[in-house]
Design a protein around this motif. Structure first.
Motif, mmCIF file in Angstrom:
data_model
loop_
_atom_site.group_PDB
_atom_site.id
_atom_site.type_symbol
_atom_site.label_atom_id
_atom_site.label_comp_id
_atom_site.label_asym_id
_atom_site.label_seq_id
_atom_site.Cartn_x
_atom_site.Cartn_y
_atom_site.Cartn_z
ATOM 1 N N LEU A 48 7.199 -1.107 -15.088
ATOM 2 C CA LEU A 48 5.822 -0.696 -14.846
ATOM 3 C C LEU A 48 5.846 0.508 -13.917
ATOM 4 O O LEU A 48 6.741 0.635 -13.089
ATOM 5 N N SER A 49 4.840 1.353 -14.042
ATOM 6 C CA SER A 49 4.765 2.512 -13.152
ATOM 7 C C SER A 49 4.321 2.069 -11.760
ATOM 8 O O SER A 49 3.662 1.037 -11.605
ATOM 9 N N ARG A 50 4.667 2.865 -10.774
ATOM 10 C CA ARG A 50 4.260 2.590 -9.397
ATOM 11 C C ARG A 50 2.725 2.557 -9.276
ATOM 12 O O ARG A 50 2.170 1.715 -8.579
ATOM 13 N N ASN A 51 2.040 3.445 -9.995
ATOM 14 C CA ASN A 51 0.572 3.462 -9.946
ATOM 15 C C ASN A 51 -0.024 2.187 -10.535
ATOM 16 O O ASN A 51 -0.997 1.649 -10.000
ATOM 17 N N THR A 52 0.552 1.710 -11.638
ATOM 18 C CA THR A 52 0.082 0.454 -12.226
ATOM 19 C C THR A 52 0.307 -0.693 -11.253
ATOM 20 O O THR A 52 -0.572 -1.540 -11.057
ATOM 21 N N LEU A 53 1.465 -0.720 -10.601
ATOM 22 C CA LEU A 53 1.759 -1.770 -9.622
ATOM 23 C C LEU A 53 0.789 -1.729 -8.445
ATOM 24 O O LEU A 53 0.345 -2.769 -7.965
ATOM 25 N N ARG A 54 0.463 -0.528 -7.986
ATOM 26 C CA ARG A 54 -0.514 -0.415 -6.898
ATOM 27 C C ARG A 54 -1.865 -0.980 -7.330
ATOM 28 O O ARG A 54 -2.537 -1.656 -6.562
ATOM 29 N N SER A 55 -2.268 -0.707 -8.563
ATOM 30 C CA SER A 55 -3.536 -1.241 -9.070
ATOM 31 C C SER A 55 -3.488 -2.761 -9.170
ATOM 32 O O SER A 55 -4.464 -3.441 -8.844
ATOM 33 N N ASP B 72 1.684 -11.251 5.397
ATOM 34 C CA ASP B 72 1.759 -9.846 5.816
ATOM 35 C C ASP B 72 2.935 -9.561 6.745
ATOM 36 O O ASP B 72 3.464 -8.462 6.750
ATOM 37 N N LYS B 73 3.309 -10.513 7.550
ATOM 38 C CA LYS B 73 4.334 -10.267 8.560
ATOM 39 C C LYS B 73 5.745 -10.626 8.106
ATOM 40 O O LYS B 73 6.692 -10.466 8.856
ATOM 41 N N THR B 74 5.917 -11.094 6.868
ATOM 42 C CA THR B 74 7.264 -11.419 6.386
ATOM 43 C C THR B 74 8.012 -10.144 6.016
ATOM 44 O O THR B 74 7.410 -9.154 5.591
ATOM 45 N N SER B 75 9.311 -10.178 6.179
ATOM 46 C CA SER B 75 10.123 -8.998 5.857
ATOM 47 C C SER B 75 10.073 -8.696 4.362
ATOM 48 O O SER B 75 10.084 -7.532 3.957
ATOM 49 N N GLN B 76 9.984 -9.729 3.525
ATOM 50 C CA GLN B 76 9.928 -9.501 2.083
ATOM 51 C C GLN B 76 8.659 -8.745 1.697
ATOM 52 O O GLN B 76 8.710 -7.815 0.889
ATOM 53 N N HIS B 77 7.531 -9.135 2.277
ATOM 54 C CA HIS B 77 6.269 -8.460 1.963
ATOM 55 C C HIS B 77 6.293 -7.012 2.458
ATOM 56 O O HIS B 77 5.875 -6.101 1.745
ATOM 57 N N ALA B 78 6.791 -6.817 3.661
ATOM 58 C CA ALA B 78 6.872 -5.455 4.211
ATOM 59 C C ALA B 78 7.788 -4.580 3.361
ATOM 60 O O ALA B 78 7.441 -3.444 3.031
ATOM 61 N N LEU C 250 5.918 -0.385 -3.625
ATOM 62 C CA LEU C 250 4.567 0.150 -3.833
ATOM 63 C C LEU C 250 4.343 1.482 -3.136
ATOM 64 O O LEU C 250 3.463 2.245 -3.521
ATOM 65 N N GLY C 251 5.095 1.735 -2.072
ATOM 66 C CA GLY C 251 4.910 2.971 -1.321
ATOM 67 C C GLY C 251 3.685 2.946 -0.419
ATOM 68 O O GLY C 251 3.094 3.993 -0.157
ATOM 69 N N VAL C 252 3.274 1.751 0.030
ATOM 70 C CA VAL C 252 2.144 1.609 0.950
ATOM 71 C C VAL C 252 2.544 0.659 2.076
ATOM 72 O O VAL C 252 3.490 -0.106 1.946
ATOM 73 N N PHE C 253 1.802 0.692 3.158
ATOM 74 C CA PHE C 253 2.051 -0.236 4.258
ATOM 75 C C PHE C 253 1.308 -1.541 3.999
ATOM 76 O O PHE C 253 0.252 -1.541 3.353
ATOM 77 N N PRO C 254 1.820 -2.651 4.512
ATOM 78 C CA PRO C 254 1.146 -3.937 4.304
ATOM 79 C C PRO C 254 -0.326 -3.938 4.746
ATOM 80 O O PRO C 254 -1.172 -4.522 4.062
ATOM 81 N N HIS C 255 -0.639 -3.249 5.835
ATOM 82 C CA HIS C 255 -2.041 -3.233 6.281
ATOM 83 C C HIS C 255 -2.946 -2.506 5.284
ATOM 84 O O HIS C 255 -4.136 -2.797 5.194
ATOM 85 N N GLN C 256 -2.392 -1.563 4.526
ATOM 86 C CA GLN C 256 -3.190 -0.877 3.516
ATOM 87 C C GLN C 256 -3.547 -1.832 2.370
ATOM 88 O O GLN C 256 -4.661 -1.793 1.853
#
Length: 139
Positions: free
Chosen positions: A36-43, A65-71, A78-84
């Motif tokens: 899948l494309s990164r943009n599709t994954l972000r969506s 949010d605070k797990t290392s796997q999620h970060a 995804l190329g984004v931060f967990p808080h985003q």
């Protein structure tokens, strides 16, 4: 020269250790995708895309949010931060337009949910990936 060598060695070790614990995208075996494309994954992970192209609902699973796997997944896949991601979920919830993904507490639970939920997508470290789920590459 010795200081530069040490800095290089430490940097190399950090790179190797983070790639050893890399988090990979996984889906339920009923989904027929190899990548899948990164943009599709972000969506998908921002809960804007809620159905697969074949009409099946997408069931998104994430860890806290605070797990290392999620970060690691958020930043490196995804190329984004967990808080985003959290902000995107909150916007969906508070606007009444959607919901947050389903949260799991462990990778064992993530594996079980993805394996047993049609249309499921999530992430796991290499140690947990087996034939019960399908690993996807990111375009």
């Amino acid at each position: 020269m010795t200081t530069n060598y040490r800095a290089f060695a430490v940097g190399l070790l950090l790179c190797l250790s983070s790639s050893a614990n890399s988090v990979d995208l996984v889906i339920n075996r009923d989904i027929d995708y190899e990548s899948l494309s990164r943009n599709t994954l972000r969506s998908i992970f921002s809960m804007r895309m809620t159905q697969w192209p074949n009409g099946k609902p997408i069931r998104v699973f994430v860890m806290g949010d605070k797990t290392s796997q999620h970060a690691d997944f958020s930043k490196h896949v995804l190329g984004v931060f967990p808080h985003q991601l959290r902000r995107a979920w909150n916007r969906q919830i508070y606007s009444g337009m959607g919901q947050a993904p389903m949260k799991v507490n462990t990778e064992a639970e993530m594996l079980e949910q993805i394996e047993n939920t049609p249309g499921a997508i999530g992430y796991l470290t290499e140690d947990y990936i087996n034939e019960r789920v399908r690993k996807l590459s990111v375009e």
